[in-house]
Scaffold this active site. Structure first.
Site, PDB file in Angstrom:
ATOM      1  N   ASP A   1       0.884  -1.192   0.000  1.00 28.88           N
ATOM      2  CA  ASP A   1       0.000   0.000   0.000  1.00 28.88           C
ATOM      3  C   ASP A   1       0.910   1.228   0.000  1.00 28.88           C
ATOM      4  OD1 ASP A   1      -0.834   0.608   3.487  1.00 28.88           O
ATOM      5  OD2 ASP A   1       0.874  -0.493   2.661  1.00 28.88           O
TER       6      ASP A   1
ATOM      7  N   ASP B   1       6.839   1.178   2.230  1.00 28.50           N
ATOM      8  CA  ASP B   1       6.604   0.251   1.121  1.00 28.50           C
ATOM      9  C   ASP B   1       7.559   0.566  -0.039  1.00 28.50           C
ATOM     10  OD1 ASP B   1       3.982   1.216   2.456  1.00 28.50           O
ATOM     11  OD2 ASP B   1       3.430  -0.757   1.695  1.00 28.50           O
TER      12      ASP B   1
ATOM     13  N   ASP C   1       8.117  -2.161   6.477  1.00 26.22           N
ATOM     14  CA  ASP C   1       7.961  -3.101   5.356  1.00 26.22           C
ATOM     15  C   ASP C   1       9.302  -3.622   4.857  1.00 26.22           C
ATOM     16  OD1 ASP C   1       5.249  -1.100   3.933  1.00 26.22           O
ATOM     17  OD2 ASP C   1       5.323  -2.441   5.663  1.00 26.22           O
TER      18      ASP C   1
END
Ligand code: RIB
Ligand code: CA
Length: 333
Positions: free
Chosen positions: A12, A17, A261
């Site tokens: 996302d 990310d 992440d």
């Protein structure tokens, strides 16, 4: 050279990310079969566009991007629910200067396009055509796409080698007093995944709170000097500024850029970066204050529940940073 580890990212894209995508695409040890987008940090059209911008930055137009779920399975259906008020993160609702995730990443617009096929359909087709235990899934946002694929075609289960996901919390929570963001967005989705029987490593906030980079480490990455390294350094420095502003505003914590992440990608190649324990984990899907909390049972009697995930309680910061630095530096040579 050893065979590359085949992975599928589910993102996302948001700032951490984006660094995770860079590390995965630039790693000599990973083969990224594709990237699925999902609504979460920002709305789906922006998470998808941000992902495409990073793919172009890394000069990897060969890696396809598939648009996934805009909304969670059920958590936004009740109009009064917290999730319904927050998701999807409508464009323009973000404080673009002080949020760790902005609608658009600081990259030029891209000419790359997402594939026509939806993420869940592509996940099913790709997994069914793979060998047993061939592909590792790395979801680092709300896990809606995988839950949809599992419900639509459980035949994919034996095809998955492992799921290394960023999500969950034992003692470190955000954004609620009981839950971590990815799980809080779509609690039912994670419970579906936890009940699938697939091997799961849960890279929780407890672990990622040890994957916080400093200004010195951001500078070391900036000094690599490649476009990807400069971009990652910019995102890390932005998170550091936001962190300092939060502390100055009275928030508890320490100055650091938590690369949640990125730790999940590192853990695929270096599981020793995590301190994990095999536990039973289930998600509170009741719509109360603890909605989305990940409830761990370390088999304290009397309830002896089947263990279904490797929960990461901590992480080795130096090993993590060393891996990220080397990955970006090697790709720049
Ligand atoms: O709680 C951290 C997670 O929420 C990370 O995946 C971050 O990108 C946000 O999605
Ligand atoms: Ca994320």
């Amino acid at each position: 050279m050893a065979e590359k580890r085949k992975i599928i990212l589910d993102v996302d894209t948001g700032s951490d990310d984006a660094v995770a995508i860079c590390a995965a695409l630039l790693s000599e040890e990973l083969e990224v079969l594709g990237i699925c987008s999902v609504g979460g940090n920002v709305e789906l059209k922006n998470t998808t566009d941000n992902t495409l911008r990073v793919v172009e930055l890394c000069k990897r137009p060969d890696v396809p991007v598939y648009r996934g779920a805009e909304l969670p399975l059920v958590s936004t259906l009740e109009p009064w629910s917290n999730q319904a008020q927050v998701l999807p993160n409508k464009e323009g609702t973000h404080d673009q200067d002080n949020a760790v995730h902005t609608d658009h990443l600081p990259l030029p617009p891209t000419t790359l396009k997402a594939q026509d096929k939806s993420a869940a359909v592509w996940l099913i087709e790709t997994l069914l055509s793979a060998g047993d235990g061939e592909i590792t899934l790395v979801p680092v946002g709300p896990i809606t796409n995988l839950a949809l694929a599992l419900r639509a075609d459980p035949r994919i289960i034996p095809k998955i080698k492992e799921i290394v996901l960023m999500g969950g919390a034992n003692n470190v929570y955000s954004p609620t007093q009981a839950a971590e963001f990815n799980v809080w967005c779509d609690p039912e989705a994670l419970e579906i995944v936890l009940q699938s029987g697939v091997k799961i490593t849960m890279v929780s906030l407890d672990a990622t709170s040890h994957a916080c980079l400093t200004w010195e480490q951001a500078k070391a990455i900036r000094d690599i000097g490649s476009p990807a390294a400069l971009f990652c350094a910019e995102l890390i420095e932005h998170r550091l500024r936001v962190s300092e502003a939060a502390l100055a505003g009275g928030k508890m914590g320490v100055v650091g850029a938590a690369l949640h992440d990125v730790l999940a990608v590192c853990a695929v190649l270096h599981p020793e970066v995590l301190r994990t324990e095999h536990v039973s984990c289930h998600v509170d899907v009741g719509h109360g204050y603890a909605y989305g909390s990940t409830l761990l049972n370390r088999n304290y009697k009397p309830i002896d529940m089947p263990k279904n995930c490797w929960f990461a309680y901590s992480a080795d910061t130096e090993l993590f940073f060393g891996w990220l630095y080397e990955t970006l530096k090697r790709a720049a040579e």
